[in-house]
Design an enzyme around this catalytic site. Structure first.
Site, mmCIF file in Angstrom:
data_model
loop_
_atom_site.group_PDB
_atom_site.id
_atom_site.type_symbol
_atom_site.label_atom_id
_atom_site.label_comp_id
_atom_site.label_asym_id
_atom_site.label_seq_id
_atom_site.Cartn_x
_atom_site.Cartn_y
_atom_site.Cartn_z
ATOM 1 N N GLY A 95 -0.425 -2.492 -3.809
ATOM 2 C CA GLY A 95 -1.145 -3.520 -3.051
ATOM 3 C C GLY A 95 -0.816 -4.915 -3.535
ATOM 4 N N MET A 149 -11.555 2.087 -4.215
ATOM 5 C CA MET A 149 -11.958 3.026 -5.277
ATOM 6 C C MET A 149 -13.320 3.643 -4.988
ATOM 7 S SD MET A 149 -10.703 0.657 -8.452
ATOM 8 C CE MET A 149 -11.090 -0.897 -7.676
ATOM 9 N N ASP A 201 2.559 1.694 -11.613
ATOM 10 C CA ASP A 201 1.284 2.404 -11.565
ATOM 11 C C ASP A 201 1.389 3.680 -10.752
ATOM 12 O OD1 ASP A 201 0.023 0.504 -12.961
ATOM 13 O OD2 ASP A 201 -0.814 -0.557 -11.233
ATOM 14 N N PRO A 209 0.792 -1.233 0.000
ATOM 15 C CA PRO A 209 0.000 0.000 0.000
ATOM 16 C C PRO A 209 0.825 1.285 0.000
ATOM 17 C CG PRO A 209 -0.042 -1.047 2.148
ATOM 18 C CD PRO A 209 0.753 -1.953 1.279
ATOM 19 N N THR A 235 -2.386 -6.004 0.509
ATOM 20 C CA THR A 235 -3.443 -5.239 -0.143
ATOM 21 C C THR A 235 -3.853 -4.045 0.727
ATOM 22 O OG1 THR A 235 -5.553 -5.439 -1.275
ATOM 23 C CG2 THR A 235 -5.343 -6.610 0.821
ATOM 24 N N LYS A 285 -2.935 4.887 -14.500
ATOM 25 C CA LYS A 285 -4.236 5.358 -14.969
ATOM 26 C C LYS A 285 -4.798 6.253 -13.881
ATOM 27 C CE LYS A 285 -5.490 0.989 -15.813
ATOM 28 N NZ LYS A 285 -4.779 -0.077 -16.188
HETATM 29 N N1 SAH Z 1 -4.265 -3.923 -6.028
HETATM 30 C C1 SAH Z 1 -4.511 -2.871 -5.072
HETATM 31 C C2 SAH Z 1 -5.824 -2.148 -5.306
HETATM 32 C C3 SAH Z 1 -5.866 -1.394 -6.588
HETATM 33 S S1 SAH Z 1 -7.372 -0.515 -6.768
HETATM 34 C C4 SAH Z 1 -4.467 -3.444 -3.661
HETATM 35 O O1 SAH Z 1 -4.436 -4.663 -3.491
HETATM 36 O O2 SAH Z 1 -4.435 -2.665 -2.717
HETATM 37 C C5 SAH Z 1 -6.930 1.067 -6.177
HETATM 38 C C6 SAH Z 1 -7.583 1.358 -4.850
HETATM 39 O O3 SAH Z 1 -6.835 0.794 -3.808
HETATM 40 C C7 SAH Z 1 -7.623 2.820 -4.518
HETATM 41 O O4 SAH Z 1 -8.716 3.457 -5.158
HETATM 42 C C8 SAH Z 1 -7.815 2.781 -3.028
HETATM 43 O O5 SAH Z 1 -9.147 2.490 -2.700
HETATM 44 C C9 SAH Z 1 -7.011 1.579 -2.642
HETATM 45 N N2 SAH Z 1 -5.682 1.954 -2.136
HETATM 46 C C10 SAH Z 1 -4.489 1.555 -2.596
HETATM 47 N N3 SAH Z 1 -3.488 2.065 -1.866
HETATM 48 C C11 SAH Z 1 -4.053 2.793 -0.901
HETATM 49 C C12 SAH Z 1 -3.547 3.566 0.192
HETATM 50 N N4 SAH Z 1 -2.225 3.675 0.412
HETATM 51 N N5 SAH Z 1 -4.417 4.187 0.995
HETATM 52 C C13 SAH Z 1 -5.740 4.075 0.785
HETATM 53 N N6 SAH Z 1 -6.267 3.372 -0.220
HETATM 54 C C14 SAH Z 1 -5.453 2.722 -1.047
#
Ligand code: SAH
Length: 464
Positions: free
Chosen positions: A303, A384, A249, A226, A332, A271
């Protein structure tokens, strides 16, 4: 960077040491190891230094005070006296003549400083804290000493002996790099460390004879977690340091990107909601193309790649084209944000299950099974979901969830700038908008959110 690390070739060059005590002796030993031509000047010189002159022919000892002419032809001056005025004076004189100078324990008088050294010549590791904490540098040296095999230098020498031959046999630079990486990581080093040099050399030769002219690329689909780089897995880090090219990304934090091999090519394929500068199809094609050219391609995703990461689609394409790949899970956002916000996602008293849901709207609509989501004993995590926050809250209430159900929105989870907003389904959206929360954010709904009041352990920089 306050100091640039460089390795100084001193063989046959003249160095001056002013001072004749213990400290001067330690520096003298290092300069002897480096093969310098050394003059030691001091009114009184320790016996240890005098004794060294018997072994080391390039050492000239002058038992008298420092004189300006001592600087003649010197490329490096080391000052190790306890006379502060003299130290400052020599430093000034040396700098006027553009001679590098090191005054022991007085960084402000130095143009160069000594690192802590791990010596496995020809392999050397130099550690510096910029003079700020020599003790820390020494501790790190201890750790690195323990990590590096004693005969590492022998391995480097062996590789050095075959360098030209490998160059002549394997013309392609990528093929050559792949060859060396595999040789230096498998059975050859073990033979070197076991002092079986002839076997090591013959193994290396047969590997070279069989080395393919063309190399095979590979894709590493890696979860970067994250945001906090401490949350990377060991395997993620290892592959990040091997990659030739990285496609990353928007969610990859600069701190995580920093851990990728320095000279890897970096391609941003992020994106942002609404704009799609690089299409998914383009990314998939690019991965295949780069791997086919023989690259080790790091596909670095925020994530976990298999959770709302479209990682599955990317490797489907690789599988179709017969490109080798491996997948490395990451922490994640739900796990990372929940931990750093002090919100256990499950808890025997409050939530027996947890659901990860995408709150991304298709065609401006959120099409979810709202009735199925209303369950007081389950935690809901919406990815999201910043745009859809009001919709989500309203729909959950409309379909029967208590309007005072606790909810939290975590912004920039696990990062220094993390902010956490808490409230209820009814109040949270207003708080979030008032504070102008920005993506990435994660929404957590459920009774477990109430635990944060007691379990919040992480103090981000915004909370100080
Ligand atoms: N594959 C990623 C998710 C990708 S979708 C995972 O497993 O975490 C992207 C979403 O992940 C963002 O819109 C948000 O909701 C969440 N996200 C990812 N990193 C974040 C962070 N550091 N803090 C809060 N939300 C996060």
């Amino acid at each position: 960077m306050d100091y640039l690390p460089l390795f100084h070739k001193l063989v046959g060059r003249r160095c001056l040491i002013v001072g004749g005590g213990q400290v001067a002796f330690r520096k003298l030993r290092t300069l002897c190891d480096a093969g310098a031509v050394i003059t030691v000047v001091a009114p009184q010189v320790d016996n240890a230094i005098l004794a060294l002159a018997d072994e080391y022919v390039q050492l000239n000892i002058q038992e008298r005070p420092f004189a300006l002419a001592d600087l003649d032809d010197a490329v490096l001056v080391i000052v190790a006296t306890d006379d502060k005025v003299l130290n400052a004076n020599i430093s000034k004189l040396a700098q006027m003549q553009k001679i590098d100078v090191n005054v022991v324990d007085q960084p402000e008088l130095c143009t160069v400083i000594f690192p802590a050294i791990v010596d496995r010549s020809p392999v050397q590791v130099a550690i510096s804290t910029g003079g700020v904490s020599p003790v820390l540098a020494r501790l790190l040296r201890g750790q690195i000493e323990a990590l590096l095999p004693a005969r590492l230098g022998k391995l480097a020498e062996l590789a050095g002996r075959y360098r030209d031959k490998a160059k002549a046999t394997l013309k392609d630079t990528t093929a050559r790099r792949v060859f060396w990486e595999s040789v230096l990581q498998d059975a050859v080093p073990e033979q070197v460390y076991a002092e079986n040099m002839p076997l090591a050399a013959s193994m290396l030769e047969s590997r070279l004879a069989n080395a393919e002219q063309t190399s095979v690329g590979e894709v590493y689909l890696v979860g970067g977690g994250p945001g906090d780089p401490d949350l990377l897995t060991f395997r993620a880090l290892r592959l990040m340091q091997q990659a030739d090219v990285v496609l990353y990304d928007r969610l990859i934090s600069p701190q995580v990107l920093d851990m990728v091999r320095r000279d890897a090519e970096r391609i941003f394929v992020g994106k942002t909601a609404g704009s799609h500068p690089v299409t998914q199809a383009n990314i998939n094609d690019k991965l295949v193309e780069l791997a086919r050219q023989g690259n080790r391609v790091l596909r670095l995703k925020g994530g976990d790649p298999f959770i709302f990461g479209r990682g599955g689609e990317e490797i489907e394409k690789l599988a179709d084209h017969g490109v080798r790949f491996q997948v490395v899970p990451g922490i994640t956002a739900a796990s990372g944000c929940a931990s750093y916000a002090g919100i256990p996602l499950t808890h025997r008293d409050y939530a027996q299950s947890v659901r990860f849901i995408t709150g991304h709207k298709q065609d401006k609509r959120l099409d979810l099974d709202w009735t199925g989501l209303v369950n007081a004993n389950e935690t809901l995590v919406f990815y999201m979901s910043l745009n859809g926050l009001e919709d989500i809250s309203n729909n959950l209430i409309k379909h029967g969830m208590e309007s005072d159900m606790p909810a939290a929105l975590v912004e920039n989870g696990t990062l220094r700038g993390q902010r956490v907003f808490t409230g209820t389904l009814l109040t949270l959206a207003k708080t979030v908008r008032e504070n102008d929360a920005q993506a990435p954010t994660l929404l957590i709904v459920g009774r477990v959110v109430g635990l944060r009041a007691r379990l919040n352990w992480y103090r981000s920089s915004t909370e100080r």
